[in-house]
Design a protein around this motif. Structure first.
Motif, PDB file in Angstrom:
ATOM      1  N   PRO A 172       6.020   6.860  -2.073  1.00 18.77           N
ATOM      2  CA  PRO A 172       7.082   6.672  -1.078  1.00 18.77           C
ATOM      3  C   PRO A 172       8.206   5.804  -1.627  1.00 18.77           C
ATOM      4  CG  PRO A 172       4.932   6.406  -0.064  1.00 18.77           C
ATOM      5  CD  PRO A 172       4.693   6.471  -1.537  1.00 18.77           C
ATOM      6  N   PRO A 215      14.173   5.438   2.259  1.00 16.88           N
ATOM      7  CA  PRO A 215      14.752   6.641   2.849  1.00 16.88           C
ATOM      8  C   PRO A 215      16.115   6.947   2.240  1.00 16.88           C
ATOM      9  CG  PRO A 215      13.933   5.167   4.545  1.00 16.88           C
ATOM     10  CD  PRO A 215      13.893   4.403   3.266  1.00 16.88           C
ATOM     11  N   ASP A 236       7.925  18.603   3.586  1.00 18.06           N
ATOM     12  CA  ASP A 236       7.484  17.625   2.589  1.00 18.06           C
ATOM     13  C   ASP A 236       7.794  18.041   1.154  1.00 18.06           C
ATOM     14  OD1 ASP A 236       6.446  15.052   2.177  1.00 18.06           O
ATOM     15  OD2 ASP A 236       4.515  15.847   1.546  1.00 18.06           O
ATOM     16  N   VAL A 265      14.020   5.783   9.487  1.00 23.33           N
ATOM     17  CA  VAL A 265      12.602   5.982   9.178  1.00 23.33           C
ATOM     18  C   VAL A 265      12.073   4.733   8.481  1.00 23.33           C
ATOM     19  CG1 VAL A 265      10.947   7.370   7.910  1.00 23.33           C
ATOM     20  CG2 VAL A 265      12.962   8.435   8.929  1.00 23.33           C
ATOM     21  N   ASP A 271       4.789  12.317  12.175  1.00 24.49           N
ATOM     22  CA  ASP A 271       3.608  11.478  12.371  1.00 24.49           C
ATOM     23  C   ASP A 271       3.122  11.535  13.816  1.00 24.49           C
ATOM     24  OD1 ASP A 271       5.675  10.229  13.637  1.00 24.49           O
ATOM     25  OD2 ASP A 271       5.401   8.284  12.668  1.00 24.49           O
ATOM     26  N   HIS A 326       2.281  10.496   7.565  1.00 29.51           N
ATOM     27  CA  HIS A 326       3.129  11.563   7.058  1.00 29.51           C
ATOM     28  C   HIS A 326       2.305  12.524   6.207  1.00 29.51           C
ATOM     29  CE1 HIS A 326       6.755  13.429   5.318  1.00 29.51           C
ATOM     30  NE2 HIS A 326       6.120  13.367   4.171  1.00 29.51           N
ATOM     31  N   ALA A 342       3.461   6.242   5.895  1.00 31.52           N
ATOM     32  CA  ALA A 342       3.260   7.136   4.751  1.00 31.52           C
ATOM     33  C   ALA A 342       1.939   7.887   4.863  1.00 31.52           C
ATOM     34  CB  ALA A 342       3.302   6.336   3.454  1.00 31.52           C
ATOM     35  N   TYR A 387      12.554  11.086   4.814  1.00 34.92           N
ATOM     36  CA  TYR A 387      11.428  10.518   4.076  1.00 34.92           C
ATOM     37  C   TYR A 387      11.615  10.883   2.603  1.00 34.92           C
ATOM     38  CZ  TYR A 387       6.478   9.485   3.074  1.00 34.92           C
ATOM     39  OH  TYR A 387       5.319   8.980   2.593  1.00 34.92           O
ATOM     40  N   SER A 388      11.428   9.909   1.719  1.00 30.60           N
ATOM     41  CA  SER A 388      11.729  10.127   0.304  1.00 30.60           C
ATOM     42  C   SER A 388      10.574   9.699  -0.582  1.00 30.60           C
ATOM     43  CB  SER A 388      13.000   9.363  -0.095  1.00 30.60           C
ATOM     44  OG  SER A 388      14.094   9.786   0.690  1.00 30.60           O
ATOM     45  N   ARG A 389      10.570  10.249  -1.800  1.00 26.94           N
ATOM     46  CA  ARG A 389       9.549   9.918  -2.805  1.00 26.94           C
ATOM     47  C   ARG A 389      10.238   9.660  -4.138  1.00 26.94           C
ATOM     48  NH1 ARG A 389       4.635  11.358  -0.759  1.00 26.94           N
ATOM     49  NH2 ARG A 389       4.531  13.042   0.773  1.00 26.94           N
ATOM     50  N   LEU A 416       9.370   3.147   6.293  1.00 29.09           N
ATOM     51  CA  LEU A 416       8.346   3.609   5.355  1.00 29.09           C
ATOM     52  C   LEU A 416       7.262   2.551   5.162  1.00 29.09           C
ATOM     53  CD1 LEU A 416      10.432   5.482   2.666  1.00 29.09           C
ATOM     54  CD2 LEU A 416       8.960   6.422   4.427  1.00 29.09           C
ATOM     55  N   VAL A 424       9.269  12.581   9.370  1.00 24.27           N
ATOM     56  CA  VAL A 424       7.977  11.970   9.053  1.00 24.27           C
ATOM     57  C   VAL A 424       6.826  12.805   9.587  1.00 24.27           C
ATOM     58  CG1 VAL A 424       6.523   9.926   9.334  1.00 24.27           C
ATOM     59  CG2 VAL A 424       8.983   9.671   8.998  1.00 24.27           C
TER      60      VAL A 424
END
Length: 403
Positions: A116, A119, A201, A25, A238, A35, A32, A108-110, A27, A236
């Motif tokens: 963001p 990953p 999410d 993925v 998207d 997403h 983002a 997908y990571s935060r 980012l 994602v």
């Protein structure tokens, strides 16, 4: 339903389910933004479906409204369920058995502020838990075949599992099955729910097991998890399927080697509470009540066998015993009969007599088998003998659908 048949070819059981490994993925700021937009659209669609569902008042069997503004409605099983309600309990298993597929995947990571992050690679494992297979035609099994529940576990790396300054987010799940594509798949952390969800999410703080379910709305699609289908895991969402994984899941056809639990008696719990009978011998029956004890480790069975003596006079035998939670047999359960009673409580005392013992098992939700050995004394003239019987469930208890 040919497109939904479980795999029946002999060699298919030996094949690993193919997994399509996609590129990592990426980012970018554009990804983002897409997403976030896609996630908002997905949540809004689910909210609209839930609002519509809550406004629709289900009808009872006689066509009258079954739910009012002040009532909670009838205790019925979720009509969109994907496995027998009696199959799973909270908490879900944490150790996969006979994995259908297990693979690394970037999610997908935060960070802890919601921004963001890079990953995170997690390990995703899919496996089945055998359920009761009584042969009934059900919403999730249209041909009365074998039943299972499909579990998915997301394992974070041990170095990340306790980190909350960054975390992966739950992917969007969908299925393609036959001519039906893009069906929404719900992943719940607790079984037997209706709207509980991952959801897409949301943060995955620790390694977690989910059971795959259907959303309670026809517009979101329906997946028959016991049959062949493809699971699409989209990190994602998207609309370009960036970083997607597609897993082809074979239909559930249990074998003794792969799913030995499918050929064993069921673990005994309250779902077996019911009236049981022999279709070939009307007028005789068995009432079974199973409940947890205060010690938290054992269950008690109370059973009453409505039978007859040698002269055709009704005669009750009562059994009561204890077994450990998780046991699939009540062994050597003491059986009693009573004398000295009267009609409607018109008596002063009752005498309990030992009759013998029983072993009670449940091969499926629809079948009970019991061995018996005992005799009444000559004065009372009650029944005696040894043998084995296999009886059928008369009906489900309201709200305890055992399938």
């Amino acid at each position: 339903m040919k497109a939904l048949n479980p795999v029946t070819l002999a060699f298919a059981a030996a094949l690993l389910c193919p997994v399509v490994y996609a590129a990592p993925v990426q980012l970018t700021s554009d990804a983002a933004a897409k997403h976030a937009a896609a996630g908002k659209a997905a949540r809004e669609r689910l909210i609209r479906a839930e609002v519509a569902r809550s406004k629709a008042a289900p009808a009872s069997a006689d066509g009258t409204a079954a739910v009012t503004a002040t009532g909670s409605g009838p205790r019925i099983a979720n009509p969109f369920r994907a496995y027998p309600p009696s199959c799973l309990a909270d908490p879900l298993p944490t150790t996969p058995t006979h994995a259908l597929a297990s693979f690394p995947m970037q999610l997908y990571s935060r960070d802890d502020l919601g921004n963001p992050a890079n990953p995170e690679t997690v390990q995703i494992t899919l496996w089945r838990v055998p359920c009761s297979s009584s042969g009934n035609h059900t919403p999730y099994n249209v041909d009365g075949g074998a039943n299972s529940a499909l579990l998915m576990r997301i394992d974070r790396d041990s170095n990340n599992n306790t980190h909350t300054d960054h975390f992966p987010t739950f992917p969007q799940l969908s299925s393609d099955q036959g001519n039906s594509t893009g069906n929404y798949v719900r992943a719940a952390m607790e079984p037997n729910t209706v709207v509980s969800d991952g959801p897409y999410d949301s943060p995955i703080y620790v390694s977690t097991t989910y059971v795959l379910e259907n959303y309670p709305d026809d517009s979101l699609g329906y997946t028959y998890f016991n049959y062949n289908f493809s699971l699409v895991i989209d990190p994602v969402f998207d609309f370009n399927c960036t970083g997607c994984q597609q897993v082809d899941i074979n239909g559930y056809v249990p074998t003794q080697q792969d799913y030995p639990a499918a050929f064993q008696n069921l673990p005994i719990d309250g779902y077996m509470t019911s009236a049981w009978y022999d279709p070939a011998h009307g007028g005789e029956g068995f009432f079974v009540d199973i409940y947890d004890n205060s010690d938290g480790t054992t269950r008690t069975i109370f059973a009453a066998w409505y039978t007859y003596d040698a002269n055709g006079i009704p005669f009750w035998l009562v059994a009561q015993g204890v077994a450990s939670i998780g046991s699939n047999v009540f062994a050597n359960v003491p059986v009693y009969y009573y004398s000295g009673g009267g009609f409607a409580g018109d008596f002063s005392s009752v005498t309990s007599h030992d009759w013998g013992t029983m072993n009670i098992r449940f091969p499926s939700c629809a079948k009970m088998t019991f061995d018996y050995s005992g005799s009444a004394d000559a004065i009372e003239g009650g029944p005696s003998g040894t043998g084995t019987r296999s009886w059928q469930r008369l009906a489900d208890i309201n709200g305890l659908n055992c399938e």
